[in-house]
Design an enzyme around this catalytic site. Structure first.
Site, short mmCIF file in Angstrom:
data_model
loop_
_atom_site.label_atom_id
_atom_site.label_comp_id
_atom_site.label_asym_id
_atom_site.label_seq_id
_atom_site.Cartn_x
_atom_site.Cartn_y
_atom_site.Cartn_z
N MET A 12 3.03 -38.64 83.82
CA MET A 12 2.64 -38.86 82.34
C MET A 12 1.51 -37.85 83.31
O MET A 12 0.70 -38.81 83.93
CB MET A 12 2.01 -40.07 82.16
CG MET A 12 1.95 -39.94 80.70
SD MET A 12 2.24 -39.38 78.84
CE MET A 12 3.26 -40.66 78.83
N THR A 218 5.61 -15.62 92.42
CA THR A 218 5.14 -15.15 90.54
C THR A 218 3.73 -15.38 90.89
O THR A 218 3.04 -15.86 92.24
CB THR A 218 5.25 -16.85 89.88
OG1 THR A 218 5.05 -17.98 90.41
CG2 THR A 218 6.63 -16.48 89.51
N GLU A 221 -1.62 -13.33 86.71
CA GLU A 221 -1.30 -11.78 85.74
C GLU A 221 -0.56 -10.95 86.40
O GLU A 221 -0.88 -9.76 85.23
CB GLU A 221 -3.09 -12.10 85.43
CG GLU A 221 -3.82 -13.06 84.51
CD GLU A 221 -5.58 -12.63 84.70
OE1 GLU A 221 -5.99 -11.87 85.19
OE2 GLU A 221 -6.46 -13.77 84.28
N ALA A 248 1.89 -26.13 83.69
CA ALA A 248 3.53 -26.07 83.27
C ALA A 248 4.04 -24.21 83.12
O ALA A 248 5.14 -24.38 83.20
CB ALA A 248 4.37 -26.46 81.65
N ALA A 249 2.84 -23.54 83.69
CA ALA A 249 3.70 -22.13 83.64
C ALA A 249 4.34 -21.64 84.40
O ALA A 249 5.91 -21.34 84.37
CB ALA A 249 2.19 -21.15 82.93
N GLY A 250 4.41 -21.95 85.40
CA GLY A 250 5.54 -21.90 87.04
C GLY A 250 6.70 -22.19 86.29
O GLY A 250 7.46 -21.95 86.07
N ASP A 251 6.46 -24.32 85.82
CA ASP A 251 7.83 -24.77 85.54
C ASP A 251 8.65 -23.90 84.84
O ASP A 251 9.93 -24.44 84.54
CB ASP A 251 7.72 -25.95 85.07
CG ASP A 251 6.33 -26.92 86.08
OD1 ASP A 251 6.62 -26.60 87.47
OD2 ASP A 251 6.06 -27.87 85.95
N SER A 290 4.39 -27.50 75.30
CA SER A 290 3.58 -26.06 75.72
C SER A 290 4.79 -25.89 75.57
O SER A 290 5.13 -23.98 76.09
CB SER A 290 2.60 -26.21 76.25
OG SER A 290 2.95 -25.83 78.15
O1 RIB Z 1 3.30 -28.10 87.32
C1 RIB Z 1 2.43 -28.65 85.86
C2 RIB Z 1 2.86 -30.11 86.99
O2 RIB Z 1 2.73 -30.74 87.57
C3 RIB Z 1 2.36 -30.95 85.66
O3 RIB Z 1 2.79 -31.44 84.36
C4 RIB Z 1 1.45 -32.89 86.30
O4 RIB Z 1 2.27 -33.67 85.94
C5 RIB Z 1 2.20 -32.18 87.46
O5 RIB Z 1 3.25 -32.59 88.69
#
Ligand code: RIB
Length: 303
Positions: A12, A218, A221, A248-251, A290
């Protein structure tokens, strides 16, 4: 349809928005606090499923009020949750501060993620029909290491995103199909300074020489760099967007790339698709909230 499995963290995210980050010892006001489902593993699973993959998550939440919300968030985004375990104690919690440039600081409390064991994986995982497994660094390394050995023995591609950054034992490199890192993680893994495409290529060469088949670095920019053991090299530029929250951009990049590859897309196209997905994520607040759908990504690329 070929399947993807993500074995990793579910958190969370407690997010405070500030004008600028505080100095050590300083107290500042935030403009508000929000709760967003996150966690690198869960975010990557949501990104993959939202980009069209058949994706299952193996992880753990706590027996606290956040646990059910975190599972529901995954289910809402079509991630299979049969192997999300509920464990005594708290869920993983990430305290995130976002400034007005969309940059963040994250302090992580691992909670149930830290209690995901090798035994949990052994009893939950079934590698039949699995194309690839995605791993990060927010569950115990012993568990991740077990997955790497088990999956590669079963002929399943192992894609590792060593985030938060940590060095990788020598014996692990040859077991990895793909290593996906940002500049910082590439630096920690290779001990080289990585800040542009040229230094990314040097780090990728170093990692490939250790036995990993493909590397993606990655570069924010500056886009991303891809290299593989067959000598292919690809650089993809980033989209210019106005950042709201880079969390979370990388994820999203990783999940979308994994979904595209699992669907049979060529590498360069998959990298462009993932780059577009990450750009959209940056324009929206929160982690899973997002992450765009496949239709949104394709529409963005068409513009
Ligand atoms: O990569 C972003 C994530 O890193 C977040 O959602 C947070 O939970 C951390 O784990």
């Amino acid at each position: 349809m070929r399947k993807l499995v993500v074995i990793g963290s579910i958190n969370m995210d407690v997010v405070s928005n500030v004008n600028q980050f505080p100095q050590p010892g300083e107290t500042i006001h935030s403009s508000g606090t929000s709760f967003f489902p996150g966690g690198k593993g869960a975010n990557q699973a949501v990104a993959a499923a939202s980009a069209g993959a058949d994706c299952a998550m193996l992880g753990a939440v706590g027996l606290d009020p956040f646990g059910d919300t975190l599972i529901a968030s995954l289910e809402d985004r079509q991630v299979r949750v049969k192997s999300v375990l509920s464990k005594e104690g708290t869920s993983g919690i990430a305290m995130i501060t976002v400034n007005k440039e969309g940059e963040n600081y994250i302090v992580l409390s691992e909670g149930a993620n830290g209690r995901l064991t090798e035994e949990d994986v052994a009893s939950e995982v079934n590698w039949d029909g699995v194309y690839a497994v995605l791993l990060q660094n927010e569950i115990p390394w012993q568990t991740t290491r077990y997955v790497i050995h088990s999956a590669s023995k079963a002929g399943v591609r192992v894609w590792l995103n060593p985030a938060p950054a940590r060095s990788i034992p020598e014996e692990v490199f040859p077991l990895l199909d793909t290593l996906i890192v940002n500049e910082t993680e590439a630096g920690v893994v290779s001990s080289l300074r990585v800040d542009d495409a040229a230094s990314a290529e040097m780090a990728a060469d170093w990692i490939i020489a250790k036995g990993t088949s493909s590397v993606i670095i990655t570069l924010g920019e500056q886009g991303c760099f891809y290299g593989n053991a067959r000598g292919e090299r690809v650089a993809v530029p980033a989209y210019r967007v106005k950042p709201v929250d880079t969390t979370a951009a990388g994820d999203t990049f990783i999940g979308a790339y994994a979904a595209a590859c699992t669907d049979g897309m060529e590498t360069e196209e998959a990298l462009k698709f993932a780059t577009a997905a990450a750009a959209l994520t940056v324009t929206r607040p929160g982690a899973q909230s997002s992450i765009p759908t496949k239709d949104e990504i394709l529409a963005f690329m068409d513009k």
